[in-house]
Scaffold this active site. Structure first.
Site, PDB file in Angstrom:
ATOM      1  N   GLY A 113       7.969 -10.759  -7.408  1.00  0.00           N
ATOM      2  CA  GLY A 113       9.159 -10.502  -6.804  1.00  0.00           C
ATOM      3  C   GLY A 113      10.133  -9.784  -7.598  1.00  0.00           C
ATOM      4  O   GLY A 113      11.201  -9.398  -7.175  1.00  0.00           O
ATOM      5  N   GLU A 152       3.730 -14.629 -10.828  1.00  0.00           N
ATOM      6  CA  GLU A 152       2.564 -13.501 -10.159  1.00  0.00           C
ATOM      7  C   GLU A 152       3.188 -12.233 -10.020  1.00  0.00           C
ATOM      8  O   GLU A 152       3.458 -11.787  -8.970  1.00  0.00           O
ATOM      9  CB  GLU A 152       2.121 -14.056  -8.986  1.00  0.00           C
ATOM     10  CG  GLU A 152       1.076 -14.779  -8.690  1.00  0.00           C
ATOM     11  CD  GLU A 152       0.817 -15.519  -7.477  1.00  0.00           C
ATOM     12  OE1 GLU A 152      -0.113 -16.310  -7.258  1.00  0.00           O
ATOM     13  OE2 GLU A 152       1.598 -15.369  -6.279  1.00  0.00           O
ATOM     14  N   GLY A 166       3.615  -8.338  -9.765  1.00  0.00           N
ATOM     15  CA  GLY A 166       2.836  -7.180  -9.331  1.00  0.00           C
ATOM     16  C   GLY A 166       3.532  -5.888  -9.707  1.00  0.00           C
ATOM     17  O   GLY A 166       3.151  -5.159 -10.678  1.00  0.00           O
ATOM     18  N   CYS A 195       1.566  15.092  10.123  1.00  0.00           N
ATOM     19  CA  CYS A 195       2.271  15.442  11.435  1.00  0.00           C
ATOM     20  C   CYS A 195       3.186  14.394  11.922  1.00  0.00           C
ATOM     21  O   CYS A 195       2.925  13.841  12.872  1.00  0.00           O
ATOM     22  CB  CYS A 195       0.880  15.544  12.657  1.00  0.00           C
ATOM     23  SG  CYS A 195      -0.108  16.917  12.210  1.00  0.00           S
ATOM     24  N   GLU A 196       4.165  14.353  11.157  1.00  0.00           N
ATOM     25  CA  GLU A 196       5.193  13.057  11.417  1.00  0.00           C
ATOM     26  C   GLU A 196       6.477  13.683  11.057  1.00  0.00           C
ATOM     27  O   GLU A 196       6.346  14.117   9.821  1.00  0.00           O
ATOM     28  CB  GLU A 196       5.017  11.742  10.942  1.00  0.00           C
ATOM     29  CG  GLU A 196       3.702  11.128  10.977  1.00  0.00           C
ATOM     30  CD  GLU A 196       3.951   9.972  12.233  1.00  0.00           C
ATOM     31  OE1 GLU A 196       4.925   9.433  12.260  1.00  0.00           O
ATOM     32  OE2 GLU A 196       2.863   9.375  12.517  1.00  0.00           O
TER      33      GLU A 196
HETATM   34  N1  LLP Z   1       2.536 -13.052  -5.041  1.00  0.00           N
HETATM   35  C1  LLP Z   1       2.430 -13.029  -3.716  1.00  0.00           C
HETATM   36  C2  LLP Z   1       1.965 -14.451  -3.129  1.00  0.00           C
HETATM   37  C3  LLP Z   1       2.781 -11.859  -3.028  1.00  0.00           C
HETATM   38  O1  LLP Z   1       2.600 -12.064  -1.924  1.00  0.00           O
HETATM   39  C4  LLP Z   1       3.364 -10.759  -3.764  1.00  0.00           C
HETATM   40  C5  LLP Z   1       3.537  -9.646  -3.194  1.00  0.00           C
HETATM   41  C6  LLP Z   1       3.315 -10.758  -5.277  1.00  0.00           C
HETATM   42  C7  LLP Z   1       2.941 -12.101  -5.649  1.00  0.00           C
HETATM   43  C8  LLP Z   1       3.719  -9.830  -6.064  1.00  0.00           C
HETATM   44  O2  LLP Z   1       5.066  -9.261  -5.735  1.00  0.00           O
HETATM   45  P1  LLP Z   1       5.912  -8.377  -6.785  1.00  0.00           P
HETATM   46  O3  LLP Z   1       6.026  -8.534  -8.133  1.00  0.00           O
HETATM   47  O4  LLP Z   1       4.977  -7.166  -6.527  1.00  0.00           O
HETATM   48  O5  LLP Z   1       7.124  -8.106  -5.895  1.00  0.00           O
HETATM   49  N2  LLP Z   1       4.294  -3.321  -0.076  1.00  0.00           N
HETATM   50  C9  LLP Z   1       5.382  -3.770  -0.555  1.00  0.00           C
HETATM   51  C10 LLP Z   1       5.335  -5.066  -1.284  1.00  0.00           C
HETATM   52  C11 LLP Z   1       4.674  -6.062  -0.553  1.00  0.00           C
HETATM   53  C12 LLP Z   1       4.825  -7.261  -1.526  1.00  0.00           C
HETATM   54  C13 LLP Z   1       3.636  -8.165  -0.952  1.00  0.00           C
HETATM   55  N3  LLP Z   1       3.607  -9.485  -1.592  1.00  0.00           N
HETATM   56  C14 LLP Z   1       6.227  -2.478  -1.235  1.00  0.00           C
HETATM   57  O6  LLP Z   1       5.531  -1.407  -1.219  1.00  0.00           O
HETATM   58  O7  LLP Z   1       7.274  -2.706  -1.618  1.00  0.00           O
END
Ligand code: LLP
Length: 464
Positions: free
Chosen positions: A264, A305, A307, A376-377
């Site tokens: 997050g 975790e 991402g 097309c949006e």
């Molecule tokens: N762990 C779990 C269980 C998660 O659901 C997520 C992200 C992460 C870790 C990683 O979170 P991060 O470090 O990336 O913030 N599509 C959206 C983001 C959705 C995040 C979903 N879960 C966007 O484009 O901003």
């Protein structure tokens, strides 16, 4: 934009570690991605093109690993692969010794195909199917994060049938508002994810797991949301989770060995103030340690975790400028050869981006433009307003910070072909995902209703 502002802009790009070198001393700027000219990449591989700096991703993974080593001893970094995954990425994450979060059988398949060790996989999802659970148990994934009471029973049955004991972690929702976009909030009690800590539900779920002979309860997990720029919600989550660990121990005697605090951490796309990785890890682990000693508990092994914060700034998307239109009010609308199919984030979350023209702007006046896609949006806008040297058809435009949740969320809308992905490493470019072809768009489809198309009869003895 004045010369100084322009300089500052480029400086801030470098400061944020975008691994790009732009020559701010002349008005004929070129964009280099780890030493490789973006225009050359666009010519060689076509556009739209996702380009990643491997050095940048590796640096981020190491930053996390060393912060976890420094503050959380035996802690473990788990890369959330939903942000960006393909076989090459799986290999890179394995080489760096991170574990990997997968959120479906599909992500698990890609990770394993890339040679990722199953024992370091953490399998997530609020609605895993029996087939997905079976696939995970058979593969020998390290942890399955159970998300509901139903899933506990389902997984016990699957593990029993496979004669395996599966290590599991229970996902709970601590009930925290992390002050981010509502679609990116996942830790409140009305979330579809996990089990709310209300009314001892978490305790009951952990107890239920402990009664399952084929499940090995390792600990608990929470993920409060994504794109968060304050430390307080993370500290609060750590706090609530430790209270829960203490309550669980006191009421049932069940010990929690592992505490996974999710991901997050927010990333700057334009000018947001970021929390340094080491501060983020430090405050959470200090809170966990303080609470453990307050409650007389062993410090659990901490998992994080991330991402987005590992891959977002390592990626750019290159587009070719197509039609340029001047609207009656004088606004310039610049169309590129991609859009919402390779970047749905502006439409989904109102996300904002910076962009620059990679070459060819010598002597051109700066002007305010809107960057739109080719779909097309009407809402297919990548950037509502940006100041650029007047773009012309054929220019290469780079949209920055597109490494996370772009390739992974891309689609075939309007028959768009999913772009190719190139990784740059040690000054060389490598194609890691080929651009889709028109043949891919019709693969598996049939135009006729003949027997070969699996004409399913209504009932036994029905039409054949
Ligand atoms: N762990 C779990 C269980 C998660 O659901 C997520 C992200 C992460 C870790 C990683 O979170 P991060 O470090 O990336 O913030 N599509 C959206 C983001 C959705 C995040 C979903 N879960 C966007 O484009 O901003």
């Amino acid at each position: 934009m004045s010369y100084i502002q322009k300089n500052l802009f480029f400086f801030s790009l470098r400061k944020r570690g975008l691994a790009m070198a732009v020559n701010p001393m002349c008005d004929h700027n070129r964009l280099f991605i780890d030493g490789i000219d973006a225009v050359e990449l666009a010519k060689r591989y076509g556009t739209p093109l996702y380009v990643y700096s491997e050095d940048e991703m590796i640096a981020k993974m190491r930053e996390y690993t060393s912060a976890v080593r420094a503050y959380a001893g035996d802690g473990q970094v788990v890369y959330a692969s939903k942000a960006y995954l393909n076989m090459r990425m799986a290999r890179l994450v394995a080489e760096e010794g991170l574990w990997m979060d997968v959120a479906s059988g599909g992500e698990l398949h890609i990770a394993l195909a890339g040679g990722f060790p199953a024992e370091n996989v953490v399998f997530h999802g609020n609605n895993k199917t029996v087939e997905e659970l079976d696939m995970a148990v058979r593969a020998g994934v390290g942890r399955i994060v159970v998300d509901s009471l139903d899933e506990i029973l389902m997984l016990e049955a699957v593990a029993k049938a496979r004669k395996r004991v599966q290590a599991v972690v229970l996902r709970v929702t601590p009930g925290i508002d992390p002050h981010t976009h509502e679609y990116l909030t996942t830790g409140e009690i009305d979330s579809k994810f996990g089990i709310a800590l209300h009314e001892d539900r978490g305790i009951q779920a952990a107890y239920q797991i402990s009664l399952c002979p084929h499940l090995d309860f390792k600990g608990i997990h929470c993920h409060i949301g994504s794109q968060i720029f304050e430390v307080d919600p993370f500290v609060m989550a750590a706090d609530i989770m430790m209270e829960f660990i203490s309550a669980l121990w006191r009421t049932t005697g069940i010990a929690v060995e592992e505490l996974n605090l999710g991901g997050g951490l927010g990333v700057s796309y334009t000018d947001e103030e970021e929390i340094p990785v080491s501060d983020y890890i430090r405050v959470m682990s200090q809170e966990v340690q303080a609470k453990a000693s307050e409650f007389g508990l062993r410090v659990p092994r901490m998992f994080v975790e991330p991402g987005r914060s590992i891959v977002a700034q390592a990626g750019v998307t290159l587009y070719t400028v197509g039609m340029v239109k001047e609207l009656p009010g004088g606004e310039l609308v610049v169309s590129v050869d991609g859009g919402m199919s390779d970047n749905p984030r502006p439409m989904l979350y109102g996300a904002k981006y910076q962009a620059l023209l990679c070459d060819g702007q010598k002597g051109r006046a700066l002007c305010r433009v809107r960057i739109v896609g080719k779909h097309c949006e009407e809402g297919d806008t990548l950037i509502k307003e940006i100041c650029l040297p007047e773009p012309r058809t054929g220019d290469i435009l780079a949209v920055l910070v597109t490494g996370a949740y772009h390739y992974s969320m891309s689609s075939n809308y309007n028959g768009a072909l999913r772009p190719a992905v190139v990784h740059v490493r040690d000054g060389r470019a490598y194609l890691v995902v080929e651009r889709q072809t028109l043949a891919d768009l019709v693969r598996g489809q049939r135009a006729t209703l003949d027997d070969e198309s699996d004409g399913y009869a209504k009932a036994a003895g029905g039409q054949s």
